[in-house]
Motif scaffolding. Structure first.
Motif, short mmCIF file in Angstrom:
data_model
loop_
_atom_site.label_atom_id
_atom_site.label_comp_id
_atom_site.label_asym_id
_atom_site.label_seq_id
_atom_site.Cartn_x
_atom_site.Cartn_y
_atom_site.Cartn_z
N GLU A 11 0.91 -1.14 -0.10
CA GLU A 11 -0.04 0.07 -0.17
C GLU A 11 1.05 1.12 0.04
OE1 GLU A 11 -2.63 1.40 3.53
OE2 GLU A 11 -3.96 -0.05 2.36
N LEU A 12 0.41 2.14 -0.86
CA LEU A 12 1.26 3.67 -0.81
C LEU A 12 0.14 4.75 -0.84
CD1 LEU A 12 3.30 2.62 -4.09
CD2 LEU A 12 4.23 2.26 -1.55
N GLN A 13 0.72 5.80 -0.30
CA GLN A 13 -0.05 6.93 -0.25
C GLN A 13 -0.08 7.97 -1.44
OE1 GLN A 13 -1.76 7.73 2.88
NE2 GLN A 13 -2.69 9.18 1.77
N VAL A 14 -1.22 8.54 -1.83
CA VAL A 14 -1.15 9.32 -2.92
C VAL A 14 -0.79 10.63 -2.30
CG1 VAL A 14 -2.70 10.43 -4.64
CG2 VAL A 14 -2.89 7.93 -4.36
N ARG A 15 0.13 11.24 -2.73
CA ARG A 15 0.47 12.66 -2.14
C ARG A 15 0.06 13.79 -3.22
NH1 ARG A 15 6.58 10.61 -2.24
NH2 ARG A 15 5.83 10.38 -4.42
N PHE A 16 0.05 14.94 -2.55
CA PHE A 16 -0.46 16.24 -3.22
C PHE A 16 0.60 16.35 -4.44
CE2 PHE A 16 -0.48 20.78 -4.23
CZ PHE A 16 -1.60 20.81 -4.36
N ARG A 17 1.77 16.06 -4.10
CA ARG A 17 2.92 16.29 -5.13
C ARG A 17 2.96 15.33 -6.42
NH1 ARG A 17 8.69 14.28 -3.37
NH2 ARG A 17 8.92 14.62 -5.38
N ASP A 18 1.92 14.31 -6.06
CA ASP A 18 1.93 13.28 -7.06
C ASP A 18 1.05 13.81 -8.39
OD1 ASP A 18 3.46 11.62 -5.68
OD2 ASP A 18 1.86 10.35 -5.01
N LEU A 19 0.34 15.02 -8.06
CA LEU A 19 -0.81 15.50 -9.11
C LEU A 19 -0.24 16.45 -10.04
CD1 LEU A 19 -3.56 16.23 -6.52
CD2 LEU A 19 -3.04 13.95 -7.67
N ASP A 20 -0.98 16.36 -11.30
CA ASP A 20 -0.50 17.18 -12.31
C ASP A 20 -1.57 18.32 -12.23
OD1 ASP A 20 -3.11 16.24 -13.40
OD2 ASP A 20 -2.12 14.86 -15.06
N ALA A 79 -6.31 2.59 -17.16
CA ALA A 79 -7.62 2.26 -17.07
C ALA A 79 -8.26 3.25 -16.52
CB ALA A 79 -7.91 1.06 -16.43
N ARG A 80 -8.01 4.08 -15.57
CA ARG A 80 -8.54 5.06 -14.84
C ARG A 80 -7.58 6.01 -14.09
NH1 ARG A 80 -9.72 6.36 -9.84
NH2 ARG A 80 -10.00 4.67 -8.31
N PRO A 81 -7.86 7.30 -14.09
CA PRO A 81 -6.85 8.12 -13.32
C PRO A 81 -6.94 8.04 -11.75
CG PRO A 81 -8.90 9.35 -14.13
CD PRO A 81 -9.02 8.08 -14.59
N LEU A 82 -5.84 7.98 -11.20
CA LEU A 82 -6.00 8.12 -9.69
C LEU A 82 -5.96 9.57 -9.26
CD1 LEU A 82 -3.06 5.39 -9.07
CD2 LEU A 82 -5.66 5.20 -8.68
N THR A 83 -6.58 9.70 -8.06
CA THR A 83 -6.65 11.27 -7.69
C THR A 83 -6.35 11.48 -6.10
OG1 THR A 83 -9.03 11.06 -6.83
CG2 THR A 83 -8.56 11.76 -9.26
N LEU A 84 -6.08 12.47 -5.66
CA LEU A 84 -5.87 12.43 -4.26
C LEU A 84 -7.12 12.11 -3.19
CD1 LEU A 84 -3.57 13.79 -2.36
CD2 LEU A 84 -4.93 16.02 -2.36
N GLU A 85 -8.22 11.95 -3.76
CA GLU A 85 -9.29 11.54 -3.20
C GLU A 85 -9.46 10.20 -2.98
OE1 GLU A 85 -9.74 13.84 -5.69
OE2 GLU A 85 -10.02 15.34 -4.07
N ALA A 126 3.81 9.96 -15.05
CA ALA A 126 5.33 9.61 -14.84
C ALA A 126 5.43 9.21 -13.22
CB ALA A 126 6.07 10.86 -14.79
N VAL A 127 4.50 9.51 -12.40
CA VAL A 127 4.50 9.08 -10.88
C VAL A 127 4.21 7.69 -10.74
CG1 VAL A 127 3.44 9.43 -8.65
CG2 VAL A 127 4.01 11.46 -10.18
N TYR A 128 3.58 6.85 -11.72
CA TYR A 128 3.37 5.74 -11.66
C TYR A 128 4.55 4.82 -11.88
CZ TYR A 128 -1.75 6.03 -12.50
OH TYR A 128 -3.16 6.43 -12.38
N ALA A 129 5.39 5.37 -12.40
CA ALA A 129 6.90 4.60 -12.64
C ALA A 129 7.45 4.60 -11.16
CB ALA A 129 7.75 5.43 -13.43
N THR A 130 7.42 5.58 -10.66
CA THR A 130 7.91 5.65 -8.97
C THR A 130 6.92 4.66 -8.10
OG1 THR A 130 8.72 8.00 -9.30
CG2 THR A 130 8.22 6.99 -6.74
N TYR A 131 5.64 4.68 -8.30
CA TYR A 131 4.96 3.47 -7.44
C TYR A 131 5.17 2.11 -7.98
CZ TYR A 131 1.39 7.36 -6.58
OH TYR A 131 0.54 8.32 -6.23
N LEU A 132 5.53 1.93 -9.14
CA LEU A 132 5.93 0.54 -9.41
C LEU A 132 7.39 0.21 -8.85
CD1 LEU A 132 4.72 0.75 -13.08
CD2 LEU A 132 3.72 -0.35 -11.26
N GLU A 133 8.25 1.05 -9.07
CA GLU A 133 9.56 1.08 -8.29
C GLU A 133 9.51 0.76 -6.87
OE1 GLU A 133 13.48 3.49 -8.63
OE2 GLU A 133 12.13 4.62 -7.88
N GLN A 134 8.79 1.54 -6.07
CA GLN A 134 8.50 1.27 -4.61
C GLN A 134 8.06 0.00 -4.50
OE1 GLN A 134 6.21 5.11 -4.11
NE2 GLN A 134 7.40 5.06 -2.21
#
Length: 134
Positions: free
Chosen positions: A8-17, A62-68, A25-33
Motif C-alpha cells: 500500500e502506498l499513499q497518494v501525495r499532493f505532489r503526485d498530481l498534475d 484504465a482510469r486516473p488516480l486522484t488525491l481523493e 510519470a509518478v506511476y513509475a515511482t509507485y511501481l519502483e516502490q
C-alpha cells in the motif's frame, strides 16, 4: 493472473498534475516502490547487492488516480525468469477498488559492472519458492 505480493502506498499532493490526476510519470515511482518492497520480501539480499536495472516498462492506464483515492495498492510478481533477465507484472488499484487503474509489465536485467550477467541461482530459487507457478 494472480499476483502474489501487494503493498500500500499513499497518494501525495505532489503526485498530481494540473488536472488533479496522479501524473503518468509518478506511476513509475509507485511501481519502483512496489518492486523494491517485493525484492525486500522475496530475495532477502541487501539493497547494495541487488545489481539489476530496469530495461523496459510499459504501462496501460484504465482510469486516473486522484488525491481523493487516498491510498493505492500495488500488486506485483515475477512472471518469467530467463538467463539474464526476468519479467514482472504489476497492477495499481485505488483503495479497495477491485479493478486496476493501471497494469504494467517490466523487464529487469541482472548486471555486474554495468554488463548483463546470469540471474543468480539464489534469486531464481527464491522467486520459485515465493511463486511456485514459475
Amino acid at each position: 493472473m494472480e499476483l502474489p505480493f501487494e503493498t500500500e502506498l499513499q497518494v501525495r499532493f505532489r503526485d498530481l498534475d494540473t488536472l488533479g490526476h496522479v501524473n503518468n510519470a509518478v506511476y513509475a515511482t509507485y511501481l519502483e516502490q512496489a518492486r523494491l518492497r517485493y525484492f525486500d520480501r522475496v530475495l532477502d539480499v541487501p539493497w547494495e547487492e541487488r545489481e539489476m536495472v530496469l530495461a523496459s516498462q510499459s504501462v496501460e492506464f484504465a482510469r486516473p488516480l486522484t488525491l481523493e483515492d487516498g491510498t493505492i495498492r500495488v500488486a506485483c510478481g515475477v512472471t518469467e525468469v530467463g538467463e539474464t533477465s526476468f519479467r514482472m507484472r504489476s497492477r495499481v488499484f485505488a483503495g479497495d477498488d477491485g479493478d486496476p487503474a493501471a497494469t504494467a509489465d517490466g523487464t529487469i536485467v541482472a548486471v555486474a559492472g554495468g554488463e548483463p550477467r546470469e540471474i543468480p541461482e539464489s534469486w531464481r530459487e527464491r522467486f520459485i519458492e515465493f511463486e511456485p507457478g514459475l
